[in-house]
Design a protein around this motif. Structure first.
Motif, PDB file in Angstrom:
ATOM      1  N   VAL A 176       0.798  -1.243   0.000  1.00  0.00           N
ATOM      2  CA  VAL A 176       0.000   0.000   0.000  1.00  0.00           C
ATOM      3  C   VAL A 176       0.824   1.284   0.000  1.00  0.00           C
ATOM      4  O   VAL A 176       0.252   2.370  -0.164  1.00  0.00           O
ATOM      5  N   SER A 177       2.152   1.168   0.144  1.00  0.00           N
ATOM      6  CA  SER A 177       2.967   2.389   0.080  1.00  0.00           C
ATOM      7  C   SER A 177       2.697   3.141  -1.223  1.00  0.00           C
ATOM      8  O   SER A 177       2.682   4.374  -1.223  1.00  0.00           O
ATOM      9  N   ILE A 178       2.452   2.435  -2.307  1.00  0.00           N
ATOM     10  CA  ILE A 178       2.266   3.143  -3.591  1.00  0.00           C
ATOM     11  C   ILE A 178       0.981   3.977  -3.620  1.00  0.00           C
ATOM     12  O   ILE A 178       0.830   4.854  -4.468  1.00  0.00           O
ATOM     13  N   ILE A 179       0.077   3.700  -2.663  1.00  0.00           N
ATOM     14  CA  ILE A 179      -1.143   4.525  -2.603  1.00  0.00           C
ATOM     15  C   ILE A 179      -0.807   5.922  -2.082  1.00  0.00           C
ATOM     16  O   ILE A 179      -1.492   6.892  -2.374  1.00  0.00           O
ATOM     17  N   SER A 180       0.309   6.039  -1.360  1.00  0.00           N
ATOM     18  CA  SER A 180       0.670   7.352  -0.816  1.00  0.00           C
ATOM     19  C   SER A 180       1.107   8.322  -1.905  1.00  0.00           C
ATOM     20  O   SER A 180       1.034   9.523  -1.709  1.00  0.00           O
ATOM     21  N   CYS A 181       1.564   7.826  -3.052  1.00  0.00           N
ATOM     22  CA  CYS A 181       1.877   8.772  -4.142  1.00  0.00           C
ATOM     23  C   CYS A 181       1.395   8.276  -5.512  1.00  0.00           C
ATOM     24  O   CYS A 181       0.500   8.870  -6.091  1.00  0.00           O
ATOM     25  N   GLU A 182       1.972   7.183  -6.009  1.00  0.00           N
ATOM     26  CA  GLU A 182       1.680   6.766  -7.387  1.00  0.00           C
ATOM     27  C   GLU A 182       0.172   6.645  -7.660  1.00  0.00           C
ATOM     28  O   GLU A 182      -0.339   7.188  -8.644  1.00  0.00           O
ATOM     29  N   VAL A 183      -0.516   5.930  -6.803  1.00  0.00           N
ATOM     30  CA  VAL A 183      -1.938   5.656  -7.060  1.00  0.00           C
ATOM     31  C   VAL A 183      -2.777   6.917  -6.854  1.00  0.00           C
ATOM     32  O   VAL A 183      -3.598   7.274  -7.714  1.00  0.00           O
ATOM     33  N   SER A 184      -2.551   7.612  -5.728  1.00  0.00           N
ATOM     34  CA  SER A 184      -3.347   8.822  -5.492  1.00  0.00           C
ATOM     35  C   SER A 184      -3.073   9.844  -6.597  1.00  0.00           C
ATOM     36  O   SER A 184      -3.992  10.505  -7.081  1.00  0.00           O
ATOM     37  N   THR A 185      -1.827   9.944  -7.031  1.00  0.00           N
ATOM     38  CA  THR A 185      -1.465  10.907  -8.073  1.00  0.00           C
ATOM     39  C   THR A 185      -2.108  10.557  -9.410  1.00  0.00           C
ATOM     40  O   THR A 185      -2.779  11.384 -10.022  1.00  0.00           O
ATOM     41  N   GLY A 186      -1.877   9.343  -9.864  1.00  0.00           N
ATOM     42  CA  GLY A 186      -2.304   8.979 -11.217  1.00  0.00           C
ATOM     43  C   GLY A 186      -3.791   8.684 -11.298  1.00  0.00           C
ATOM     44  O   GLY A 186      -4.517   9.318 -12.083  1.00  0.00           O
ATOM     45  N   TYR A 187      -4.239   7.757 -10.492  1.00  0.00           N
ATOM     46  CA  TYR A 187      -5.662   7.389 -10.490  1.00  0.00           C
ATOM     47  C   TYR A 187      -6.494   8.641 -10.161  1.00  0.00           C
ATOM     48  O   TYR A 187      -7.491   8.926 -10.810  1.00  0.00           O
ATOM     49  N   GLY A 206       3.790   9.292 -21.053  1.00  0.00           N
ATOM     50  CA  GLY A 206       4.571   8.659 -19.986  1.00  0.00           C
ATOM     51  C   GLY A 206       3.788   7.498 -19.418  1.00  0.00           C
ATOM     52  O   GLY A 206       2.719   7.693 -18.838  1.00  0.00           O
ATOM     53  N   LEU A 207       4.298   6.288 -19.632  1.00  0.00           N
ATOM     54  CA  LEU A 207       3.595   5.092 -19.154  1.00  0.00           C
ATOM     55  C   LEU A 207       4.390   4.411 -18.047  1.00  0.00           C
ATOM     56  O   LEU A 207       4.461   3.191 -17.959  1.00  0.00           O
ATOM     57  N   GLY A 208       5.021   5.241 -17.197  1.00  0.00           N
ATOM     58  CA  GLY A 208       5.699   4.708 -16.023  1.00  0.00           C
ATOM     59  C   GLY A 208       4.689   4.485 -14.912  1.00  0.00           C
ATOM     60  O   GLY A 208       3.509   4.212 -15.179  1.00  0.00           O
ATOM     61  N   GLY A 209       5.141   4.607 -13.675  1.00  0.00           N
ATOM     62  CA  GLY A 209       4.270   4.332 -12.534  1.00  0.00           C
ATOM     63  C   GLY A 209       3.042   5.223 -12.523  1.00  0.00           C
ATOM     64  O   GLY A 209       1.896   4.743 -12.487  1.00  0.00           O
ATOM     65  N   VAL A 210       3.270   6.527 -12.579  1.00  0.00           N
ATOM     66  CA  VAL A 210       2.154   7.459 -12.480  1.00  0.00           C
ATOM     67  C   VAL A 210       1.264   7.368 -13.724  1.00  0.00           C
ATOM     68  O   VAL A 210       0.033   7.303 -13.624  1.00  0.00           O
ATOM     69  N   GLY A 211       1.890   7.318 -14.918  1.00  0.00           N
ATOM     70  CA  GLY A 211       1.112   7.203 -16.153  1.00  0.00           C
ATOM     71  C   GLY A 211       0.238   5.947 -16.149  1.00  0.00           C
ATOM     72  O   GLY A 211      -0.920   5.986 -16.582  1.00  0.00           O
ATOM     73  N   SER A 212       0.766   4.850 -15.640  1.00  0.00           N
ATOM     74  CA  SER A 212      -0.021   3.606 -15.588  1.00  0.00           C
ATOM     75  C   SER A 212      -1.229   3.772 -14.674  1.00  0.00           C
ATOM     76  O   SER A 212      -2.319   3.264 -14.970  1.00  0.00           O
ATOM     77  N   ALA A 213      -1.027   4.485 -13.559  1.00  0.00           N
ATOM     78  CA  ALA A 213      -2.156   4.716 -12.640  1.00  0.00           C
ATOM     79  C   ALA A 213      -3.181   5.659 -13.271  1.00  0.00           C
ATOM     80  O   ALA A 213      -4.390   5.523 -13.033  1.00  0.00           O
ATOM     81  N   ILE A 214      -2.706   6.588 -14.113  1.00  0.00           N
ATOM     82  CA  ILE A 214      -3.638   7.466 -14.848  1.00  0.00           C
ATOM     83  C   ILE A 214      -4.482   6.612 -15.797  1.00  0.00           C
ATOM     84  O   ILE A 214      -5.707   6.758 -15.881  1.00  0.00           O
ATOM     85  N   VAL A 215      -3.801   5.709 -16.518  1.00  0.00           N
ATOM     86  CA  VAL A 215      -4.515   4.823 -17.454  1.00  0.00           C
ATOM     87  C   VAL A 215      -5.603   4.043 -16.697  1.00  0.00           C
ATOM     88  O   VAL A 215      -6.749   3.942 -17.152  1.00  0.00           O
ATOM     89  N   MET A 216      -5.246   3.514 -15.532  1.00  0.00           N
ATOM     90  CA  MET A 216      -6.230   2.779 -14.712  1.00  0.00           C
ATOM     91  C   MET A 216      -7.454   3.641 -14.405  1.00  0.00           C
ATOM     92  O   MET A 216      -8.588   3.181 -14.487  1.00  0.00           O
ATOM     93  N   GLY A 217      -7.176   4.920 -14.067  1.00  0.00           N
ATOM     94  CA  GLY A 217      -8.263   5.843 -13.733  1.00  0.00           C
ATOM     95  C   GLY A 217      -9.125   6.169 -14.950  1.00  0.00           C
ATOM     96  O   GLY A 217     -10.351   6.250 -14.847  1.00  0.00           O
ATOM     97  N   CYS A 218      -8.478   6.339 -16.119  1.00  0.00           N
ATOM     98  CA  CYS A 218      -9.232   6.631 -17.360  1.00  0.00           C
ATOM     99  C   CYS A 218     -10.129   5.442 -17.698  1.00  0.00           C
ATOM    100  O   CYS A 218     -11.309   5.595 -18.051  1.00  0.00           O
ATOM    101  N   LYS A 219      -9.551   4.253 -17.574  1.00  0.00           N
ATOM    102  CA  LYS A 219     -10.297   3.025 -17.885  1.00  0.00           C
ATOM    103  C   LYS A 219     -11.486   2.874 -16.924  1.00  0.00           C
ATOM    104  O   LYS A 219     -12.616   2.615 -17.354  1.00  0.00           O
ATOM    105  N   ALA A 220     -11.216   3.079 -15.632  1.00  0.00           N
ATOM    106  CA  ALA A 220     -12.287   2.942 -14.629  1.00  0.00           C
ATOM    107  C   ALA A 220     -13.403   3.961 -14.865  1.00  0.00           C
ATOM    108  O   ALA A 220     -14.556   3.712 -14.523  1.00  0.00           O
TER     109      ALA A 220
END
Ligand SMILES: NC(=O)c1ccc[n+]([C@@H]2O[C@H](COP(=O)([O-])OP(=O)(O)OC[C@H]3O[C@@H](n4cnc5c(N)ncnc54)[C@H](O)[C@@H]3O)[C@@H](O)[C@H]2O)c1
Ligand SMILES: [Zn+2]
Ligand SMILES: [Zn+2]
Length: 381
Positions: A176-187, A206-220
């Motif tokens: 869950v550490s990634i929720i503190s930045c990557e997930v909250s930022t991108g999603y 950019g399809l790194g960590g943050v970009g991937s979480a953005i993609v998840m949010g767009c898809k959702a």
């Protein structure tokens, strides 16, 4: 009767291992450091895991305004070891996330319904010091600076209470550490900030960590077309699995990538996201948007003193340009809910974690990161 001895460290200085960036661009060194007890309204945390975020890499390379030597890292999960005077929101033993953007609940940003960039943040610019302008870290008798008042590449850290989010006791701390930045930022950039609409078209630079979480949010959010842009094609299969419909490598295109996006969508995208931190890709994201109603979200952190130059007359056409930090979430209020959402299977962060390594393999983790092999690598203490 069996008796358990738990060493009481509260009120004492703790000696432990931490990674230090001694000078600009140098390799991180794992050193023995002294971590002072928390002062009033501060919390000392025993770290369990920390992700390596692109912002940490920028900071270590000296691209941001930070003071050296410092202990990097901000994307962390841990357990409260002890609390300073006046701390009321967490207690020893609580599971928590560190927050690069605090929520003081008193400043102009915190009091405004839309604000999340708390005035007590230490990202822009970064002093590397706690709120009382002193540091809690020492190494070899030398003062070591903090990173965004988080510093998670250490077995123990001290952070302000306003930068701590208490999370569900059932949270798996190795993830869950990634929720503190990557997930909250991108999603959050997609779902909370842009509020991507059903059937919309999106582009993610950019399809790194943050970009991937953005993609998840767009898809959702029900986006019907998600164009992913990256110079590293190794990122494409995973991006497709998360919802990217079209992948573009700007280095293989004969035209500027924004022109290709325009041709693909005919009118430009509804939502564009930049998750790299370069002014060129920020302009490409802006130019990929529909001229009238397109929304461009700047998520990447650009290097200090870099400038963004836009064609001024074009501004009036109606597009929105918005910067976003940690998904516009009011951090302490909202980020714990993302952990609960994960526990309740409402979001799945697992595909964002490609590597987990012990903390002492930090150098290997950075090698994998620099080689473009990771989405997120989590270090485990
Ligand atoms: N605003 C915020 O709240 C926030 C939070 C976290 C991270 N960030 C920033 O977001 C950005 C991304 O962070 P990350 O952790 O995903 O980093 P990352 O290194 O995992 O991802 C960056 C991606 O960009 C790609 N890339 C690099 N140069 C490119 C180019 N010229 N064109 C196309 N693609 C290119 C890389 O191949 C990589 O896949 C960084 O700038 C970071 O500082 C911002
Ligand atoms: Zn980060
Ligand atoms: Zn505030």
């Amino acid at each position: 009767m069996e008796r358990k001895f738990i060493m009481d460290t509260s009120g004492k200085t703790i000696t432990c291992r931490a990674a230090i960036a001694w000078k600009t661009g140098s390799t991180l060194a794992i050193e023995e450091v002294q971590v002072d007890p928390p002062k009033a309204r501060e919390v000392r945390i025993k770290m369990i895991s920390t992700g390596i975020c692109g912002t940490d890499d920028h900071a270590v390379k000296g691209l941001l305004s930070v003071n050296f030597p410092f202990i990097p890292g901000h994307e962390g999960a841990g357990i409260v070891e002890s609390i300073g005077e006046g701390v009321s929101s967490v207690k020893p033993g609580d599971k928590v996330l560190t927050l690069a953007i605090p929520q003081c609940r008193e400043c102009s940003s915190c009091l405004h319904p839309k604000g999340n960039f708390c005035e007590k943040q230490d990202v822009l610019p970064s002093s590397g010091l706690m709120l009382d302008k002193t540091s809690r870290f020492t190494c070899k008798g030398k003062k070591i600076y903090h990173s965004f008042r988080a510093s998670t590449f250490t077995e123990y850290t001290v952070v302000p209470e306003i930068a701590v989010a208490k999370i569900d006791a059932a949270a798996p701390m190795d993830k869950v550490s990634i929720i503190s930045c990557e997930v909250s930022t991108g999603y959050g950039a997609a779902v909370n900030s842009a509020k991507v609409t059903r059937g919309s078209t999106c582009v993610v630079f950019g399809l790194g960590g943050v970009g991937s979480a953005i993609v998840m949010g767009c898809k959702a959010s029900g986006a019907s077309r998600i164009i992913g842009v990256d110079i590293n094609e190794e990122k494409f299969p995973r991006a497709r699995a998360l919802g990217v419909t079209d992948c573009l490598n700007p280095r293989n295109l004969k035209k500027p990538v924004q022109q290709v996006v325009m041709e693909m969508t005919r009118v430009g995208v509804d939502f564009a996201f930049e998750a790299i931190g370069l002014s060129d890709t920020m302009i490409a994201a802006w130019d990929s948007c529909h001229r009238s109603y397109g929304v461009c979200l700047m998520v990447g952190v650009a290097s200090s003193n870099s400038q963004l130059s836009l064609n001024a007359p074009d501004i009036i056409s109606g597009r929105t340009l918005k910067g976003v930090c940690l998904g516009d979430y009011k951090t302490r209020d909202c980020i714990p809910q993302l952990v609960t959402d994960y526990l309740q299977n409402k979001i799945n962060i697992d595909p964002l974690i490609t590597h987990q390594l012990p903390f002492d393999q930090l150098h290997k983790a950075f090698e994998l990161y620099h080689a473009g092999k990771t989405i997120r690598c989590i270090l485990l203490f």
